[in-house]
Design a protein around this motif. Structure first.
Motif, PDB file in Angstrom:
ATOM      1  N   GLN A 162      39.790  44.646  59.531  1.00 55.59           N
ATOM      2  CA  GLN A 162      38.959  45.906  59.168  1.00 55.59           C
ATOM      3  C   GLN A 162      39.121  46.566  58.061  1.00 55.59           C
ATOM      4  OE1 GLN A 162      38.155  47.665  62.947  1.00 55.59           O
ATOM      5  NE2 GLN A 162      36.810  46.105  63.571  1.00 55.59           N
ATOM      6  N   THR A 163      40.404  46.790  57.588  1.00 54.60           N
ATOM      7  CA  THR A 163      40.743  47.879  56.699  1.00 54.60           C
ATOM      8  C   THR A 163      40.835  46.891  55.095  1.00 54.60           C
ATOM      9  OG1 THR A 163      43.177  47.250  56.745  1.00 54.60           O
ATOM     10  CG2 THR A 163      42.310  49.221  57.952  1.00 54.60           C
ATOM     11  N   ASN A 164      40.768  45.650  55.336  1.00 50.53           N
ATOM     12  CA  ASN A 164      40.613  44.855  53.888  1.00 50.53           C
ATOM     13  C   ASN A 164      39.171  44.619  53.748  1.00 50.53           C
ATOM     14  OD1 ASN A 164      40.629  43.017  51.981  1.00 50.53           O
ATOM     15  ND2 ASN A 164      42.168  41.674  52.722  1.00 50.53           N
ATOM     16  N   LEU A 165      38.435  45.534  53.002  1.00 48.95           N
ATOM     17  CA  LEU A 165      37.076  45.391  52.805  1.00 48.95           C
ATOM     18  C   LEU A 165      36.515  44.293  51.728  1.00 48.95           C
ATOM     19  CD1 LEU A 165      36.327  49.344  52.041  1.00 48.95           C
ATOM     20  CD2 LEU A 165      35.816  47.889  54.326  1.00 48.95           C
ATOM     21  N   LEU A 166      37.834  43.759  50.953  1.00 47.32           N
ATOM     22  CA  LEU A 166      37.429  42.723  50.024  1.00 47.32           C
ATOM     23  C   LEU A 166      37.623  41.345  50.510  1.00 47.32           C
ATOM     24  CD1 LEU A 166      39.328  44.420  46.819  1.00 47.32           C
ATOM     25  CD2 LEU A 166      36.894  44.465  47.415  1.00 47.32           C
ATOM     26  N   ALA A 167      38.110  41.115  51.876  1.00 46.92           N
ATOM     27  CA  ALA A 167      38.389  39.968  52.484  1.00 46.92           C
ATOM     28  C   ALA A 167      37.146  39.278  52.537  1.00 46.92           C
ATOM     29  CB  ALA A 167      39.253  39.858  53.738  1.00 46.92           C
ATOM     30  N   LYS A 168      37.255  37.869  52.230  1.00 51.93           N
ATOM     31  CA  LYS A 168      35.915  37.072  52.346  1.00 51.93           C
ATOM     32  C   LYS A 168      34.597  37.453  51.388  1.00 51.93           C
ATOM     33  CE  LYS A 168      37.747  35.202  56.464  1.00 51.93           C
ATOM     34  NZ  LYS A 168      37.184  34.959  58.314  1.00 51.93           N
ATOM     35  N   THR A 169      34.891  38.087  50.388  1.00 47.75           N
ATOM     36  CA  THR A 169      33.831  38.329  49.535  1.00 47.75           C
ATOM     37  C   THR A 169      33.864  37.783  48.530  1.00 47.75           C
ATOM     38  OG1 THR A 169      34.891  40.345  48.656  1.00 47.75           O
ATOM     39  CG2 THR A 169      33.723  40.723  50.583  1.00 47.75           C
ATOM     40  N   THR A 170      32.681  37.397  47.621  1.00 44.76           N
ATOM     41  CA  THR A 170      32.474  36.773  46.366  1.00 44.76           C
ATOM     42  C   THR A 170      31.643  37.650  45.621  1.00 44.76           C
ATOM     43  OG1 THR A 170      32.698  34.517  47.243  1.00 44.76           O
ATOM     44  CG2 THR A 170      31.843  34.772  45.155  1.00 44.76           C
ATOM     45  N   TRP A 171      32.112  37.885  44.259  1.00 45.14           N
ATOM     46  CA  TRP A 171      31.386  38.678  43.222  1.00 45.14           C
ATOM     47  C   TRP A 171      31.290  38.293  42.067  1.00 45.14           C
ATOM     48  CZ3 TRP A 171      29.898  43.021  45.711  1.00 45.14           C
ATOM     49  CH2 TRP A 171      30.887  43.544  47.073  1.00 45.14           C
ATOM     50  N   GLU A 172      29.844  38.481  41.717  1.00 44.12           N
ATOM     51  CA  GLU A 172      29.775  37.919  40.084  1.00 44.12           C
ATOM     52  C   GLU A 172      29.606  39.138  39.187  1.00 44.12           C
ATOM     53  OE1 GLU A 172      25.789  35.985  37.817  1.00 44.12           O
ATOM     54  OE2 GLU A 172      25.665  35.847  39.928  1.00 44.12           O
ATOM     55  N   LEU A 173      30.382  38.438  37.918  1.00 47.91           N
ATOM     56  CA  LEU A 173      30.362  39.664  36.958  1.00 47.91           C
ATOM     57  C   LEU A 173      29.014  40.032  36.571  1.00 47.91           C
ATOM     58  CD1 LEU A 173      32.307  41.232  35.208  1.00 47.91           C
ATOM     59  CD2 LEU A 173      32.151  39.129  33.513  1.00 47.91           C
ATOM     60  N   GLU A 174      29.050  41.472  36.445  1.00 48.19           N
ATOM     61  CA  GLU A 174      27.628  41.921  36.009  1.00 48.19           C
ATOM     62  C   GLU A 174      27.899  42.469  34.351  1.00 48.19           C
ATOM     63  OE1 GLU A 174      25.086  45.254  37.973  1.00 48.19           O
ATOM     64  OE2 GLU A 174      24.413  43.184  38.667  1.00 48.19           O
ATOM     65  N   LYS A 175      28.954  43.414  34.473  1.00 46.28           N
ATOM     66  CA  LYS A 175      29.141  44.150  33.109  1.00 46.28           C
ATOM     67  C   LYS A 175      30.526  44.460  33.127  1.00 46.28           C
ATOM     68  CE  LYS A 175      27.297  48.672  33.750  1.00 46.28           C
ATOM     69  NZ  LYS A 175      26.426  49.741  33.310  1.00 46.28           N
ATOM     70  N   ARG A 176      31.045  44.544  31.794  1.00 47.23           N
ATOM     71  CA  ARG A 176      32.590  45.008  31.625  1.00 47.23           C
ATOM     72  C   ARG A 176      32.257  46.227  30.587  1.00 47.23           C
ATOM     73  NH1 ARG A 176      37.138  42.462  32.237  1.00 47.23           N
ATOM     74  NH2 ARG A 176      37.064  40.143  32.778  1.00 47.23           N
ATOM     75  N   ASN A 177      32.727  47.386  30.908  1.00 49.05           N
ATOM     76  CA  ASN A 177      32.390  48.430  30.187  1.00 49.05           C
ATOM     77  C   ASN A 177      33.609  48.737  29.056  1.00 49.05           C
ATOM     78  OD1 ASN A 177      30.048  49.328  31.580  1.00 49.05           O
ATOM     79  ND2 ASN A 177      31.440  49.963  33.333  1.00 49.05           N
ATOM     80  N   ALA A 178      33.313  49.567  28.033  1.00 53.30           N
ATOM     81  CA  ALA A 178      34.335  49.781  27.180  1.00 53.30           C
ATOM     82  C   ALA A 178      35.765  50.602  27.657  1.00 53.30           C
ATOM     83  CB  ALA A 178      33.791  50.651  25.874  1.00 53.30           C
ATOM     84  N   ASP A 179      35.513  51.509  28.924  1.00 49.29           N
ATOM     85  CA  ASP A 179      36.574  51.899  29.328  1.00 49.29           C
ATOM     86  C   ASP A 179      37.119  51.135  30.344  1.00 49.29           C
ATOM     87  OD1 ASP A 179      34.947  51.717  31.601  1.00 49.29           O
ATOM     88  OD2 ASP A 179      34.938  53.691  32.176  1.00 49.29           O
ATOM     89  N   GLY A 180      37.167  49.799  30.217  1.00 47.64           N
ATOM     90  CA  GLY A 180      37.938  48.977  31.107  1.00 47.64           C
ATOM     91  C   GLY A 180      37.236  48.653  32.536  1.00 47.64           C
ATOM     92  N   SER A 181      36.401  49.401  33.011  1.00 49.77           N
ATOM     93  CA  SER A 181      35.997  49.428  34.304  1.00 49.77           C
ATOM     94  C   SER A 181      35.042  48.061  34.324  1.00 49.77           C
ATOM     95  CB  SER A 181      35.059  50.490  34.758  1.00 49.77           C
ATOM     96  OG  SER A 181      33.843  50.668  33.828  1.00 49.77           O
ATOM     97  N   VAL A 182      34.742  47.376  35.474  1.00 43.11           N
ATOM     98  CA  VAL A 182      34.015  46.213  35.701  1.00 43.11           C
ATOM     99  C   VAL A 182      33.251  46.356  36.842  1.00 43.11           C
ATOM    100  CG1 VAL A 182      34.099  43.872  35.955  1.00 43.11           C
ATOM    101  CG2 VAL A 182      36.133  45.016  34.890  1.00 43.11           C
ATOM    102  N   VAL A 183      31.873  46.078  36.722  1.00 44.13           N
ATOM    103  CA  VAL A 183      30.992  46.048  37.736  1.00 44.13           C
ATOM    104  C   VAL A 183      30.370  44.764  38.100  1.00 44.13           C
ATOM    105  CG1 VAL A 183      28.423  46.815  38.422  1.00 44.13           C
ATOM    106  CG2 VAL A 183      30.047  48.266  36.871  1.00 44.13           C
ATOM    107  N   PHE A 184      30.516  44.337  39.306  1.00 41.74           N
ATOM    108  CA  PHE A 184      30.310  42.827  39.922  1.00 41.74           C
ATOM    109  C   PHE A 184      29.146  43.300  41.148  1.00 41.74           C
ATOM    110  CE2 PHE A 184      34.831  42.613  39.015  1.00 41.74           C
ATOM    111  CZ  PHE A 184      34.789  41.403  38.376  1.00 41.74           C
ATOM    112  N   LYS A 185      28.372  42.134  41.005  1.00 45.08           N
ATOM    113  CA  LYS A 185      27.122  42.115  42.195  1.00 45.08           C
ATOM    114  C   LYS A 185      27.389  40.956  43.155  1.00 45.08           C
ATOM    115  CE  LYS A 185      24.057  39.131  39.996  1.00 45.08           C
ATOM    116  NZ  LYS A 185      22.677  38.798  39.313  1.00 45.08           N
ATOM    117  N   LYS A 186      27.270  41.377  44.439  1.00 50.54           N
ATOM    118  CA  LYS A 186      27.685  40.443  45.619  1.00 50.54           C
ATOM    119  C   LYS A 186      27.083  38.906  45.540  1.00 50.54           C
ATOM    120  CE  LYS A 186      28.994  40.210  50.150  1.00 50.54           C
ATOM    121  NZ  LYS A 186      29.950  40.999  50.770  1.00 50.54           N
ATOM    122  N   ALA A 187      27.892  37.910  45.588  1.00 54.90           N
ATOM    123  CA  ALA A 187      27.412  36.362  45.253  1.00 54.90           C
ATOM    124  C   ALA A 187      27.544  35.589  46.442  1.00 54.90           C
ATOM    125  CB  ALA A 187      28.098  35.987  43.994  1.00 54.90           C
TER     126      ALA A 187
END
Length: 130
Positions: free
Chosen positions: A22-47
């Motif tokens: 339950q503490t591993n919120l990322l386990a068994k998740t898939t994400w599609e790249l939505e955008k990369r920002n100039a500051d190095g941050s990355v945004v994904f949407k659930k896939a």
């Protein structure tokens, strides 16, 4: 008495395993790249999860497995590495093995430690500055 101790040990182990999962919120998740920002941050949407090795992604993706492995890539590049989640909402992503088709441009790697936030089907990774 032996049955009680054995039952207690099995119950404690099971509860520990459930609490860790339950503490591993990322386990068994898939994400599609939505955008990369100039500051190095990355945004994904659930896939939809990708079934490796039978299926190939048709988009830039990041997929976390329950066993601390992750997959990333696109239709012609695939890398598998490891990740570790820290209790303060950070994830460390390490480089792994990769394969690439000829004529493919390797996507920009996601390596290092990131603050992560999941909100309504969106995953945001922000690089941690040392």
């Amino acid at each position: 008495m032996k049955k009680f101790i054995l039952t207690f040990m099995v119950t404690a182990f099971s509860l520990l395993a459930v609490a860790h999962a339950q503490t591993n919120l990322l386990a068994k998740t898939t994400w599609e790249l939505e955008k990369r920002n100039a500051d190095g941050s990355v945004v994904f949407k659930k896939a939809k999860p990708i079934k490796f090795p039978d299926e190939q992604a048709k988009f830039n993706f990041l997929q976390f497995e329950a066993d601390k492995n992750y997959h990333t890539g696109n239709s012609c590049f695939h890398m598998m590495g490891t990740y570790h989640i820290y209790s303060d909402g950070q994830v460390e992503i390490s480089e792994g093995i990769a394969d690439m088709s000829s004529g493919c441009d390797e996507p920009k790697a996601l390596l290092g430690t990131f603050d992560f936030k999941i909100d309504k089907g969106t995953l945001t990774l922000v690089p941690v500055k040392n």
